[in-house]
Design a protein around this motif. Structure first.
Motif, short mmCIF file in Angstrom:
data_model
loop_
_atom_site.label_atom_id
_atom_site.label_comp_id
_atom_site.label_asym_id
_atom_site.label_seq_id
_atom_site.Cartn_x
_atom_site.Cartn_y
_atom_site.Cartn_z
N PHE A 127 34.68 35.23 33.68
CA PHE A 127 34.54 35.57 34.80
C PHE A 127 34.31 34.58 35.83
O PHE A 127 35.87 34.70 37.04
CB PHE A 127 34.35 36.80 35.60
CG PHE A 127 34.88 37.32 36.83
CD1 PHE A 127 36.03 37.84 36.77
CD2 PHE A 127 34.34 37.62 38.01
CE1 PHE A 127 37.19 38.75 38.01
CE2 PHE A 127 34.90 37.80 38.96
CZ PHE A 127 35.78 37.82 38.82
N ASP A 128 33.92 33.70 35.38
CA ASP A 128 33.22 32.03 36.39
C ASP A 128 34.57 32.17 35.95
O ASP A 128 34.80 30.77 37.12
CB ASP A 128 32.26 32.19 35.59
CG ASP A 128 32.38 31.25 34.70
OD1 ASP A 128 32.44 32.35 33.26
OD2 ASP A 128 32.47 30.74 33.79
N ILE A 129 35.39 31.91 34.93
CA ILE A 129 36.49 30.81 34.66
C ILE A 129 38.01 31.81 35.42
O ILE A 129 38.78 30.73 36.20
CB ILE A 129 37.17 31.13 33.38
CG1 ILE A 129 35.55 30.34 32.51
CG2 ILE A 129 38.60 29.97 32.82
CD1 ILE A 129 35.65 30.05 31.15
N PRO B 85 33.10 41.65 35.56
CA PRO B 85 32.68 40.35 36.75
C PRO B 85 31.74 39.39 35.92
O PRO B 85 30.75 39.07 37.29
CB PRO B 85 32.83 40.99 37.29
CG PRO B 85 32.60 42.09 37.25
CD PRO B 85 32.75 43.10 36.70
N ASP B 86 31.49 39.06 34.61
CA ASP B 86 30.26 38.61 34.49
C ASP B 86 30.28 37.17 33.50
O ASP B 86 31.43 37.17 33.55
CB ASP B 86 29.19 38.93 33.61
CG ASP B 86 29.60 39.94 32.53
OD1 ASP B 86 30.14 38.96 31.88
OD2 ASP B 86 29.25 41.04 32.96
N TYR B 87 29.47 36.01 33.87
CA TYR B 87 29.45 35.56 32.72
C TYR B 87 30.32 35.62 31.07
O TYR B 87 30.80 34.79 30.72
CB TYR B 87 28.07 34.67 32.38
CG TYR B 87 28.38 33.31 32.38
CD1 TYR B 87 28.39 31.46 32.36
CD2 TYR B 87 27.69 32.97 30.91
CE1 TYR B 87 28.96 30.58 31.83
CE2 TYR B 87 27.52 31.80 30.31
CZ TYR B 87 28.63 30.55 30.79
OH TYR B 87 28.69 29.55 30.11
N SER C 289 36.52 40.22 45.83
CA SER C 289 36.78 39.21 45.72
C SER C 289 36.66 38.17 46.80
O SER C 289 37.67 38.94 48.23
CB SER C 289 38.14 38.49 44.67
OG SER C 289 38.26 37.22 44.63
N GLN D 136 37.62 33.26 38.34
CA GLN D 136 37.86 32.70 39.63
C GLN D 136 37.79 31.32 39.77
O GLN D 136 39.25 30.63 41.05
CB GLN D 136 36.10 32.65 39.81
CG GLN D 136 35.68 33.99 39.97
CD GLN D 136 34.48 34.79 40.37
OE1 GLN D 136 33.05 34.14 39.25
NE2 GLN D 136 33.77 35.26 41.21
N GLN D 137 37.63 30.22 38.70
CA GLN D 137 37.58 28.46 39.30
C GLN D 137 39.43 28.79 39.29
O GLN D 137 39.96 27.56 39.95
CB GLN D 137 37.23 27.80 37.99
CG GLN D 137 35.79 27.60 38.54
CD GLN D 137 35.21 27.24 36.71
OE1 GLN D 137 35.68 27.06 36.09
NE2 GLN D 137 33.93 28.07 36.18
N SER E 91 37.31 26.59 28.99
CA SER E 91 36.84 25.83 30.06
C SER E 91 38.39 26.74 30.81
O SER E 91 38.96 26.28 30.70
CB SER E 91 37.28 24.97 30.30
OG SER E 91 37.98 24.26 29.75
#
Length: 170
Positions: A65-67, A59-61, A90, A69-70, A162
């Motif tokens: 994982f940020d994508i 769960p890291d950049y 989460s 979550q988005q 993205s």
């Protein structure tokens, strides 16, 4: 010296001046194979009537994982199942997280999903897309690791890593 991909071979030579040959990793198709989606969902206690998107990774950049979550925030009607190392909770309502799984259980998660996303920003090889495809679950991937080197049926590769690019395919 053995490398697991052309990408790794290039990096080893660039960084260390060492030549290597490429021997790609393999997927154990006795474990990673298609299981009936309904049966897999029942075993894993996942909803039968919802679209499920799977993410497997840290769960890291670096792993994107940020994508994920988005995407979960944008697509509230999709259940995002995330197999994470380490597991984190989460706060996103349509995101279910789990810790690392044994290969046989991981194969069930791939089979239960409608789609696997692989937004990793860096990989030397990357097992996730191949494991997912071996379970007959399509993949949307960033162009990293082995996905830089092969085109394979069932795998869509995004142009820009993205949330918008993944969202357009979801």
């Amino acid at each position: 010296m053995i490398s697991n991909s052309e990408f790794t071979k290039t990096n080893i030579f660039r960084d260390y001046g060492v030549k290597s040959i490429v021997i790609n990793n393999y997927i154990d198709t006795d474990i990673f194979r298609q299981t009936n989606k309904g049966k897999a969902r029942k075993i894993l206690e996942l909803p039968q009537d919802k679209r499920i998107v799977l993410f497997v990774g840290r769960p890291d950049y670096t792993k994107g994982f940020d994508i994920v979550q988005q995407l979960a925030i944008i697509h509230k009607n999709i259940v995002f199942v995330c197999i994470l190392q380490p597991r984190i909770e989460s706060k996103i309502k349509n995101m279910v997280t789990s810790g690392p799984q044994q290969p046989e259980t991981l194969a069930l998660y791939y089979s239960a999903a409608d789609l696997t996303i692989f937004p990793s920003r860096f990989e030397g090889f990357g097992y996730v897309p191949l494991e997912s495809l071996a379970c007959d679950t399509p993949v949307i991937s960033n162009r990293v690791g082995i996905m830089r080197e092969i085109e394979i049926e069932g795998c869509a590769v995004v142009k820009n890593n993205s949330a918008k690019d993944y969202s357009n395919i979801l």
